[in-house]
Design an enzyme around this catalytic site. Sequence first.
Site, PDB file in Angstrom:
ATOM      1  N   CYS A 130     -49.661  16.180  71.775  1.00 19.40           N
ATOM      2  CA  CYS A 130     -49.007  17.175  72.634  1.00 19.40           C
ATOM      3  C   CYS A 130     -47.486  17.067  72.590  1.00 19.40           C
ATOM      4  O   CYS A 130     -46.785  18.090  72.540  1.00 19.40           O
ATOM      5  CB  CYS A 130     -49.510  17.047  74.068  1.00 19.40           C
ATOM      6  SG  CYS A 130     -49.570  15.348  74.685  1.00 19.40           S
ATOM      7  N   HIS A 242     -44.873  18.347  79.811  1.00 17.80           N
ATOM      8  CA  HIS A 242     -44.097  17.296  79.155  1.00 17.80           C
ATOM      9  C   HIS A 242     -42.650  17.754  78.972  1.00 17.80           C
ATOM     10  O   HIS A 242     -42.390  18.918  78.653  1.00 17.80           O
ATOM     11  CB  HIS A 242     -44.672  16.990  77.764  1.00 17.80           C
ATOM     12  CG  HIS A 242     -45.955  16.215  77.779  1.00 17.80           C
ATOM     13  ND1 HIS A 242     -46.538  15.737  78.928  1.00 17.80           N
ATOM     14  CD2 HIS A 242     -46.767  15.828  76.750  1.00 17.80           C
ATOM     15  CE1 HIS A 242     -47.656  15.086  78.609  1.00 17.80           C
ATOM     16  NE2 HIS A 242     -47.814  15.130  77.303  1.00 17.80           N
TER      17      HIS A 242
END
Length: 354
Positions: A130, A242
């Site tokens: 990711c 994130h």
Amino acid sequence: MGYKVAVVGATGAVGREMLRILAERDFPASEVIPLASARSAGREVSFGDKKVLKVQNLETFDFKGCDLGLFSPGASVSKIYAPKAAAARCVVVDNTSYFRMEPGIPLVVPEVNGAAVEKAHRGIIANPNCSTAQLVLALKPLHDLYGIKRVVVSTYQAVSGAGKDAMDELFNQTKGSFVHDAPLVEQFTKQIAFNVIPHIDRFMEDGSTKEEWKMAVETRKILDPDIKVLATCVRVPVFIGHSEAVSVECARPVSVEAAREALRNAPGVVVQDKHEDGGYVTPLECVGEDPTYISRLRRDPTVENGLAFWCVSDNLRKGAALNAVQIAEELVARQLLGAGSSLWKPRERALEPE
């Protein structure tokens, strides 16, 4: 034409997001089959706003007749069942780490290297980590413009990257702090609530962690094997989204304005960069959004031809489920799914399970 799609790991956070995104993007599926372990078989999961699907047992499922498998069950499970699905001529898009660095298996972010799906003759395509997915989206237009030599990146990674139990641990520790409960630490090495932990995945011999190694090797595989990458990966008490602080050293002289324009024109990227209070994007604001957002773009004066920026992205979407569905859409656009697909022709022997 409609395709028969299996979603493996359908009861997990990423699997549920895959189902949601397939419905949102109106993927041309004639049938969607959610699969999970035996203990989850029989449970119900949502597909779109109105449809509920019953989970089937992965261990007894026959992939014959399936055109596409979207996998997010954990690396040890993908290791066993992804080759079985590919042997049944079901093209696998695997979200786990198991196949990412395997020779002959493409590692794909469609906006960056979508044509690599043409090389999936083993029937398996890997989804990157990711944190890597959002990084290479931001790096690609800068690399095309200036030729990136070196990347230094510090990540601020949400707990959802470690799964549902990790999200529950952050919630319970946060709630418990207000009633003076002792924090229960199970998913992380230290308390995550009101803390940051500079440790994701296991430590390696050189002192880096596996997560940091992944970012380096995956970036090189997707973008350019000559790019040097130093990553420091940190878990933060954020549920979803994130963030990354990135500095790049380029081969050619850089212009901040030209870099900003290149990023604005790049697919999958949105620039929100005002040099004022609140003129940037935080992880809270990217939840449920598809793009990777770029802010704080500026010159890095510590290296020749340096640029620095901040980027955030929903790690469950672009970092996982969305990217997998976009790979599937790339396969459809290139006519690589379904009976007679040219994907299988160059290497028939590769269809055998390993």
